[in-house]
Design a protein around this motif. Structure first.
Motif, short mmCIF file in Angstrom:
data_model
loop_
_atom_site.label_atom_id
_atom_site.label_comp_id
_atom_site.label_asym_id
_atom_site.label_seq_id
_atom_site.Cartn_x
_atom_site.Cartn_y
_atom_site.Cartn_z
N PHE A 25 24.02 17.14 25.49
CA PHE A 25 22.59 16.96 25.38
C PHE A 25 22.34 18.37 24.44
O PHE A 25 21.17 18.72 24.10
CB PHE A 25 21.86 17.02 26.46
N TYR A 29 18.74 18.16 22.66
CA TYR A 29 17.67 18.66 23.52
C TYR A 29 17.00 19.80 22.46
O TYR A 29 15.92 19.59 22.43
CB TYR A 29 18.17 19.16 24.58
N SER A 112 19.64 21.08 30.83
CA SER A 112 19.35 21.32 29.51
C SER A 112 18.41 22.36 29.14
O SER A 112 18.52 22.93 28.21
CB SER A 112 18.95 19.83 28.70
#
Length: 289
Positions: A25, A29, A112
């Protein structure tokens, strides 16, 4: 759950969530959730096409030549997790409970966020605000949040999403990105609260559900209980009409949810307890990038 068991589960979730946030991610993100504010970066000489409103008159007067202010997007975000802790999350017929899935998703988003130097906070809600954890950053803060998610005992078993969303609007004075993680079993309409919250903040909805909510298996007489009200009853799953009615109810409910989120202009995804949630989050992030 005793302390050692909690710590073991926290560690297990941390290893998985950190791995996902770092390896899968990281870029998604970053591009999906951008800072909304603009911060002053530097001044440079005016160039043809620059906005005259960006001229720095003090520097211009000093050098007798027009200079403009250069702004950069503020990258640091505040991320709020609104986590449903009502009774209906304590249900699962396949690999895990809905609550376990919600915890893993929340932990992955949290890691994240700190990979991106963002602050993270939590609102645990049922039909009341069960607990508010103000936004901070850092691994220690996230581990505290995960511990709370694993061993939280709510005062109520019922759900009020509109109340929780209204609380977010009141408590968060500055713009934030908010993830509402819930099964969205709420008999009341929460469209208005969602619309107001999404005008002030960036709201994303993540629905967790069990596959049996979509389709009942034919297993004969089955005792079921409403986890939020405690009401128990027997249903005959061998009845095709009953199974079809159950599926129709699911479709109608998802259509209503889709209408609510569309009116509120909220991005959302639905993730089953027997699915790989990483794929659903990736698709959600890509849609927003």
């Amino acid at each position: 759950m005793d302390t050692n068991e909690i710590l073991q589960k926290v560690r297990k979730i941390e290893i998985k969530a950190r791995g996902l946030s770092q390896n899968i991610f990281a870029g998604q993100y970053h591009s999906a959730f951008k800072g909304k504010g603009m911060a002053f970066s530097e001044v440079r000489e005016y160039q043809f096409g620059d906005d005259v409103r960006d001229i720095d008159w003090n520097v211009t007067a000093r050098f007798h030549h027009p200079y403009v202010k250069v702004f950069e997007e503020e990258r640091e975000l505040t991320v709020m997790l609104l986590i449903d802790v009502s009774g209906s999350l304590d249900f699962g017929t396949t690999q895990q409970m809905k609550r376990q899935l919600a915890t893993e998703i929340a932990a992955t988003i949290a890691f994240s966020a700190i990979e991106n130097n963002d602050k993270i906070g939590v609102i645990f809600f049922s039909d009341r605000i069960e607990k508010y954890i103000p936004p901070k950053n850092g691994r220690k803060h996230i581990l505290y949040i995960i511990r709370e998610m694993l061993d939280f005992h709510p005062q109520s078993t019922r759900t009020d999403i509109g109340m929780a969303t209204a609380y977010l609007t009141r408590v968060m004075k500055r713009h934030c990105t908010s993830f509402i993680i819930s099964d969205f079993y709420d008999r009341k309409d929460f469209t208005k609260e969602m619309e107001i919250a999404n005008r002030k903040h960036d709201v994303v909805a993540i629905q967790v559900y069990d596959p049996r909510a979509k389709q009942l298996p034919d297993v004969g007489l089955l005792k079921v209980m409403d986890a939020e009200t405690g009401h128990e009853m027997y249903i005959d799953t061998s009845s095709r009409k009953l199974r079809q009615a159950h599926t129709r109810y699911w479709i109608e409910r998802e259509d209503k949810l889709n209408t609510v989120f569309a009116k509120s202009r909220i991005d959302w995804t639905a993730i089953a307890t027997n699915e790989d949630f990483t794929k659903a989050l990736m698709l959600l992030f890509k849609r927003r990038a």
